[in-house]
Design an enzyme around this catalytic site. Structure first.
Site, PDB file in Angstrom:
ATOM      1  N   GLU A 165       0.952  -1.215   0.046  1.00 41.61           N
ATOM      2  CA  GLU A 165      -0.454   0.153  -0.100  1.00 41.61           C
ATOM      3  C   GLU A 165       0.534   1.370   0.039  1.00 41.61           C
ATOM      4  O   GLU A 165       1.952   1.074  -0.305  1.00 41.61           O
ATOM      5  CB  GLU A 165      -0.675  -0.305   1.268  1.00 41.61           C
ATOM      6  CG  GLU A 165      -1.585  -0.978   0.860  1.00 41.61           C
ATOM      7  CD  GLU A 165      -2.872  -0.796   2.365  1.00 41.61           C
ATOM      8  OE1 GLU A 165      -2.918  -0.940   3.122  1.00 41.61           O
ATOM      9  OE2 GLU A 165      -3.791  -2.164   2.461  1.00 41.61           O
ATOM     10  N   HIS A 207      -8.896   9.098   4.082  1.00 45.65           N
ATOM     11  CA  HIS A 207      -8.497   8.382   2.547  1.00 45.65           C
ATOM     12  C   HIS A 207      -8.814   8.419   1.480  1.00 45.65           C
ATOM     13  O   HIS A 207     -10.052   8.779   0.976  1.00 45.65           O
ATOM     14  CB  HIS A 207      -8.972   6.491   3.128  1.00 45.65           C
ATOM     15  CG  HIS A 207      -8.474   5.544   2.082  1.00 45.65           C
ATOM     16  ND1 HIS A 207      -8.440   5.298   0.796  1.00 45.65           N
ATOM     17  CD2 HIS A 207      -8.137   4.690   2.892  1.00 45.65           C
ATOM     18  CE1 HIS A 207      -7.616   4.561   0.658  1.00 45.65           C
ATOM     19  NE2 HIS A 207      -7.851   4.016   1.576  1.00 45.65           N
ATOM     20  N   ARG A 211      -0.630   9.112   2.133  1.00 39.12           N
ATOM     21  CA  ARG A 211      -2.591   9.638   1.863  1.00 39.12           C
ATOM     22  C   ARG A 211      -1.932  10.502   1.906  1.00 39.12           C
ATOM     23  O   ARG A 211      -3.359  10.962   1.310  1.00 39.12           O
ATOM     24  CB  ARG A 211      -3.038   8.837   2.974  1.00 39.12           C
ATOM     25  CG  ARG A 211      -3.461   7.263   2.969  1.00 39.12           C
ATOM     26  CD  ARG A 211      -4.198   6.671   3.577  1.00 39.12           C
ATOM     27  NE  ARG A 211      -4.338   5.723   3.365  1.00 39.12           N
ATOM     28  CZ  ARG A 211      -4.632   4.294   4.594  1.00 39.12           C
ATOM     29  NH1 ARG A 211      -5.140   5.352   5.338  1.00 39.12           N
ATOM     30  NH2 ARG A 211      -4.594   3.450   3.855  1.00 39.12           N
ATOM     31  N   HIS A 235     -11.367   9.754   7.463  1.00 36.40           N
ATOM     32  CA  HIS A 235     -10.795   8.134   7.632  1.00 36.40           C
ATOM     33  C   HIS A 235     -10.133   7.987   9.099  1.00 36.40           C
ATOM     34  O   HIS A 235     -10.844   6.232   9.780  1.00 36.40           O
ATOM     35  CB  HIS A 235      -9.800   8.025   6.846  1.00 36.40           C
ATOM     36  CG  HIS A 235      -9.718   6.088   6.494  1.00 36.40           C
ATOM     37  ND1 HIS A 235     -10.568   5.179   6.031  1.00 36.40           N
ATOM     38  CD2 HIS A 235      -8.854   5.565   6.646  1.00 36.40           C
ATOM     39  CE1 HIS A 235     -10.239   4.313   6.089  1.00 36.40           C
ATOM     40  NE2 HIS A 235      -8.932   4.103   6.343  1.00 36.40           N
ATOM     41  N   ARG A 252      -0.556   8.403   8.929  1.00 35.14           N
ATOM     42  CA  ARG A 252      -0.368   7.438   9.280  1.00 35.14           C
ATOM     43  C   ARG A 252       0.194   6.606   7.966  1.00 35.14           C
ATOM     44  O   ARG A 252      -0.617   6.601   7.435  1.00 35.14           O
ATOM     45  CB  ARG A 252      -1.372   6.307  10.062  1.00 35.14           C
ATOM     46  CG  ARG A 252      -1.906   5.259  10.195  1.00 35.14           C
ATOM     47  CD  ARG A 252      -3.706   4.126  11.100  1.00 35.14           C
ATOM     48  NE  ARG A 252      -4.142   4.804  10.051  1.00 35.14           N
ATOM     49  CZ  ARG A 252      -4.532   4.069   8.854  1.00 35.14           C
ATOM     50  NH1 ARG A 252      -4.030   3.208   9.310  1.00 35.14           N
ATOM     51  NH2 ARG A 252      -5.701   4.566   7.947  1.00 35.14           N
TER      52      ARG A 252
HETATM   53  P1  FAD Z   1     -13.369  -0.293  16.892  1.00 35.57           P
HETATM   54  O1  FAD Z   1     -13.023  -1.330  16.232  1.00 35.57           O
HETATM   55  O2  FAD Z   1     -13.881   0.910  16.019  1.00 35.57           O
HETATM   56  O3  FAD Z   1     -14.005  -0.307  18.116  1.00 35.57           O
HETATM   57  C1  FAD Z   1     -14.280   0.600  18.902  1.00 35.57           C
HETATM   58  C2  FAD Z   1     -15.552   0.153  20.318  1.00 35.57           C
HETATM   59  O4  FAD Z   1     -16.099   0.672  20.632  1.00 35.57           O
HETATM   60  C3  FAD Z   1     -17.019  -0.453  18.954  1.00 35.57           C
HETATM   61  O5  FAD Z   1     -17.570  -1.347  19.964  1.00 35.57           O
HETATM   62  C4  FAD Z   1     -18.225   0.861  19.734  1.00 35.57           C
HETATM   63  O6  FAD Z   1     -18.883   0.317  19.338  1.00 35.57           O
HETATM   64  C5  FAD Z   1     -17.372   1.232  20.528  1.00 35.57           C
HETATM   65  N1  FAD Z   1     -17.666   2.769  21.617  1.00 35.57           N
HETATM   66  C6  FAD Z   1     -17.367   3.414  21.330  1.00 35.57           C
HETATM   67  N2  FAD Z   1     -17.864   4.313  22.172  1.00 35.57           N
HETATM   68  C7  FAD Z   1     -18.356   3.680  23.239  1.00 35.57           C
HETATM   69  C8  FAD Z   1     -19.190   3.982  24.061  1.00 35.57           C
HETATM   70  N3  FAD Z   1     -19.495   5.891  24.464  1.00 35.57           N
HETATM   71  N4  FAD Z   1     -19.681   2.650  25.077  1.00 35.57           N
HETATM   72  C9  FAD Z   1     -19.258   1.862  25.044  1.00 35.57           C
HETATM   73  N5  FAD Z   1     -18.722   1.594  23.363  1.00 35.57           N
HETATM   74  C10 FAD Z   1     -18.171   2.558  23.130  1.00 35.57           C
HETATM   75  N6  FAD Z   1      -6.333  -0.398   9.879  1.00 35.57           N
HETATM   76  C11 FAD Z   1      -5.554  -1.198   9.415  1.00 35.57           C
HETATM   77  O7  FAD Z   1      -4.564  -1.166   9.481  1.00 35.57           O
HETATM   78  N7  FAD Z   1      -6.141  -1.628   8.298  1.00 35.57           N
HETATM   79  C12 FAD Z   1      -6.426  -1.818   7.083  1.00 35.57           C
HETATM   80  O8  FAD Z   1      -7.121  -2.241   6.277  1.00 35.57           O
HETATM   81  C13 FAD Z   1      -7.874  -1.011   7.555  1.00 35.57           C
HETATM   82  N8  FAD Z   1      -8.637  -0.698   6.493  1.00 35.57           N
HETATM   83  C14 FAD Z   1      -9.569  -0.205   7.510  1.00 35.57           C
HETATM   84  C15 FAD Z   1     -10.751   0.324   6.440  1.00 35.57           C
HETATM   85  C16 FAD Z   1     -11.898   1.384   6.704  1.00 35.57           C
HETATM   86  C17 FAD Z   1     -13.256   1.411   5.879  1.00 35.57           C
HETATM   87  C18 FAD Z   1     -11.914   1.466   7.824  1.00 35.57           C
HETATM   88  C19 FAD Z   1     -13.168   2.873   8.392  1.00 35.57           C
HETATM   89  C20 FAD Z   1     -10.585   1.857   8.795  1.00 35.57           C
HETATM   90  C21 FAD Z   1      -9.453   1.296   8.434  1.00 35.57           C
HETATM   91  N9  FAD Z   1      -8.800   1.172   9.218  1.00 35.57           N
HETATM   92  C22 FAD Z   1      -7.444  -0.104   8.689  1.00 35.57           C
HETATM   93  C23 FAD Z   1      -8.577   1.210  10.670  1.00 35.57           C
HETATM   94  C24 FAD Z   1      -9.019   0.392  11.634  1.00 35.57           C
HETATM   95  O9  FAD Z   1     -10.404  -0.265  10.599  1.00 35.57           O
HETATM   96  C25 FAD Z   1      -9.402   1.246  13.046  1.00 35.57           C
HETATM   97  O10 FAD Z   1      -8.275   1.842  13.239  1.00 35.57           O
HETATM   98  C26 FAD Z   1      -9.519   0.037  13.643  1.00 35.57           C
HETATM   99  O11 FAD Z   1     -10.063  -1.132  13.768  1.00 35.57           O
HETATM  100  C27 FAD Z   1      -9.821   1.042  15.220  1.00 35.57           C
HETATM  101  O12 FAD Z   1      -9.904  -0.289  16.074  1.00 35.57           O
HETATM  102  P2  FAD Z   1     -10.507  -0.085  17.769  1.00 35.57           P
HETATM  103  O13 FAD Z   1     -10.087  -1.147  18.067  1.00 35.57           O
HETATM  104  O14 FAD Z   1      -9.526   1.180  18.426  1.00 35.57           O
HETATM  105  O15 FAD Z   1     -11.651   0.599  17.661  1.00 35.57           O
HETATM  106  C1  SIN Z   2      -7.005   0.325   2.517  1.00 32.97           C
HETATM  107  O1  SIN Z   2      -7.429  -0.564   2.536  1.00 32.97           O
HETATM  108  O2  SIN Z   2      -6.957   1.199   2.141  1.00 32.97           O
HETATM  109  C2  SIN Z   2      -6.957   1.035   4.179  1.00 32.97           C
HETATM  110  C3  SIN Z   2      -6.173   0.426   4.734  1.00 32.97           C
HETATM  111  C4  SIN Z   2      -5.856   1.256   6.155  1.00 32.97           C
HETATM  112  O3  SIN Z   2      -6.306   2.091   6.690  1.00 32.97           O
HETATM  113  O4  SIN Z   2      -4.957   1.108   6.826  1.00 32.97           O
END
Ligand code: FAD
Ligand code: SIN
Length: 530
Positions: free
Chosen positions: A120, A248, A295, A356, A391
């Site tokens: 990427e 993104h 990005r 994003h 990032r």
């Molecule tokens: P999340 O997975 O967002 O989990 C947060 C949790 O907190 C959820 O369960 C939510 O319900 C809960 N929550 C929030 N507020 C409250 C509250 N007030 N009370 C109770 N619960 C609450 N990153 C990569 O490294 N590689 C990728 O390929 C990639 N692709 C992506 C594609 C998309 C479309 C998106 C949007 C993001 C992508 N990212 C990627 C970024 C990555 O997915 C996120 O940064 C990561 O998954 C965040 O994980 P997390 O555990 O911090 O939070």
């Molecule tokens: C993507 O698949 O382009 C998202 C990857 C990322 O947000 O790290």
């Protein structure tokens, strides 16, 4: 007045707010060292993690090595990464990948049994492990299953954390962490009973994910309202680097859809080429890495092309790649586009940048400890120093799992020195008798999204930031007054949180008097790249 329910007061050694990769991997690591509870505002698997497409970065085979991954991360970060943290995350990646697989995650392999690695933007090597084009869904599936089958972990779905329970010890050094504010748990709105419950904990992990819903066009699910960041800020914990919102470059242009569907960056690693509507390539004008530049550069280039041509989108073209390969590697994107009448093996994909990822957040040290005692943070809501000003793609799932591990180790080592604070009062909702009309909340929410998108987007200026702050201030006062008078609801809490997160993004953007990484301000046109 709604009554609080004292009989519902629960006590846990480890309380985790959020059920994405950060929250669940922490839960699995601390289970066995005390009573564990995961609360999540909707269902266990409704997370941003489940949306991740491209994959998770880790050095696996030669010619890749740790130094290359470290340098790529530092280069993307525009001189603001913490090198110690970058080294930690990169070198611990292989161990954490093994752990994810031990919990049941499947990564794609080639016929010779090796990982099928993608590349990427900003990566000098192929190093993205993935599961087709829905890696996050696969990770979430495996973690959810592992957590559900672990008898030591209680899961409370439909529980919305409203506020942290903290106490300020004036001038006192309360423990060896030095923190003079301590966290004793959280007040939680049970969405089924509509009661605010008190959950006490010895240690709490904030893992509430990102803030994309603050913007109109975003790849994030609508529940990414920055609740954890806002709660920690209100509790006087340190929040940093919020100006670095990553857009993104390529979300599918489909104006009626929110969140915007992502077209993974891996498609550019696969050979996808960005083109204007007139078919002209343009990335060579902006960076020698062209379509695989980091990005911030690609998103600004697209923004500039759209502004220059007046077009609403640009195209991503993969039509020169073999159709079968496209369908095998990107089955979900292929199907999604086909459902809109776009056959990506023959047609170019219309794309626009979308909010994003939040590079900043709750400041944590190398052990995942926030500036509030007994409170850890991991994942997108935290700011560990890995991402700096921008990032590197696919480093966020990795950061989440590495820092959840660090926090788990530190929490396990310290848990025996804590007791519950039983003096904590119940939630006080005295004088809050009204339930506000939803239209007041939804309209304010839309206004914030517009303010942030128009004035605090990819390209900013001092005047735009000031205008955004002035407008937000009005919404802030209106909403705080509403909050004081109304019974607590999820919608009102989310509105309050998005306003506070918007405020932090603008404030930090105003404080940064330069253009750097993801923060580009027309009044400081010279982009610094240290
Ligand atoms: P999340 O997975 O967002 O989990 C947060 C949790 O907190 C959820 O369960 C939510 O319900 C809960 N929550 C929030 N507020 C409250 C509250 N007030 N009370 C109770 N619960 C609450 N990153 C990569 O490294 N590689 C990728 O390929 C990639 N692709 C992506 C594609 C998309 C479309 C998106 C949007 C993001 C992508 N990212 C990627 C970024 C990555 O997915 C996120 O940064 C990561 O998954 C965040 O994980 P997390 O555990 O911090 O939070
Ligand atoms: C993507 O698949 O382009 C998202 C990857 C990322 O947000 O790290």
């Amino acid at each position: 007045m709604r009554k609080t329910d004292i009989s519902r007061r629960k006590k846990y050694d480890f309380l985790i707010i959020g059920s994405g990769i950060a929250g669940l991997s922490f839960a699995l690591k601390v289970a066995g060292h005390g009573k564990v509870c995961v609360i999540t505002k909707h269902k266990l698997d409704e997370t941003t993690t489940a949306y991740a497409q491209g994959g998770i970065s880790s050095v696996t085979y030669q010619p890749d090595d740790f130094e290359k991954h470290i340098n790529d991360t530092l280069n993307a970060g525009a001189g603001l990464c913490n090198p110690e943290v970058v080294r930690k995350v990169v070198t611990e990646a292989p161990e954490q990948i093994k752990q994810l697989m031990a919990w049941g995650t499947r990564f794609d392999k080639t016929q010779d049994g090796k990982f099928d690695l993608h590349r990427e933007g900003g990566h000098s090597e192929h190093r993205i492990l993935h599961h087709k084009d829905n890696t996050g869904f696969e990770i979430q599936r495996a973690l959810t299953k592992a957590v559900k089958s672990n008898p030591n972990i209680d899961v409370l779905e439909d529980h919305f954390a409203v506020e942290l329970i903290t106490q300020h010890h004036l001038g006192e050094i309360v423990n060896k962490w030095r923190r003079d504010i301590e966290c004793y748990g959280t007040y939680v709105l049970n969405r089924k009973t509509n009661c605010v419950e008190t959950i006490l904990s010895k240690v709490t992990l904030m893992a509430t994910g990102g803030v994309g819903a603050v913007y109109q066009t975003t790849t994030n699910p609508t529940f990414a309202t920055g609740d954890g960041i806002a709660m920690v800020y209100r509790a006087k914990g340190m929040v940093e680097n919020m100006e670095f919102i990553q857009f993104h470059p390529t979300s599918l242009y489909n104006p009626k859809e929110r969140p915007s569907f992502l077209i993974t960056e891996a498609m550019r690693g696969f050979g996808g080429i960005l083109k204007r509507r007139d078919g002209q390539k343009f990335m060579h004008k902006y960076d020698e890495r062209e379509n695989l530049a980091p990005r911030d550069i690609v998103a600004r280039a697209i923004d500039n092309e759209m502004k220059t041509t007046g077009d609403d989108f640009v195209y991503l073209d993969v039509t020169h790649k073999p159709a079968e390969e496209i369908k095998t590697h990107y089955p979900n994107i292929y199907q999604k586009c086909l459902s809109l009448g776009i056959d990506i093996t023959k047609d170019m994909i219309p794309v626009v940048p979308a909010a994003h990822y939040a590079c900043g957040g709750i400041k944590v040290d190398v052990n995942g400890r926030s500036t509030i005692g007994r409170l850890y943070a991991a994942g997108e809501c935290s700011s560990s120093g890995l991402h700096g000003g921008n990032r590197l793609a696919s480093n966020s799932l990795l950061e989440a799992v590495v820092f959840a591990d660090a926090a788990a180790k530190d929490a396990i080592a310290n848990i025996s020195s804590y007791t519950f604070n039983d003096r904590v009062p119940e939630w006080n909702d005295e004088g809050t008798s009204i339930t506000e009309e939803m239209v007041l909340i939804t309209q304010s929410q839309k206004e914030i999204e517009q303010i942030m998108s128009y004035y605090v987007g990819i390209v900013r200026s001092n005047l735009r930031l000031k205008r955004a702050m002035d407008r937000l201030e009005i919404l802030y006062h209106e909403t705080e007054s509403l909050f004081q008078r109304s019974t607590v609801s999820e919608e009102l809490c989310e509105l309050r949180n998005t306003i506070q997160v918007g405020y932090l993004i603008i404030k930090h953007a105003q404080q940064r008097r330069e253009s750097r990484g993801l923060h580009f301000n027309l009044d400081y046109p010279k982009q610094l790249t240290l």
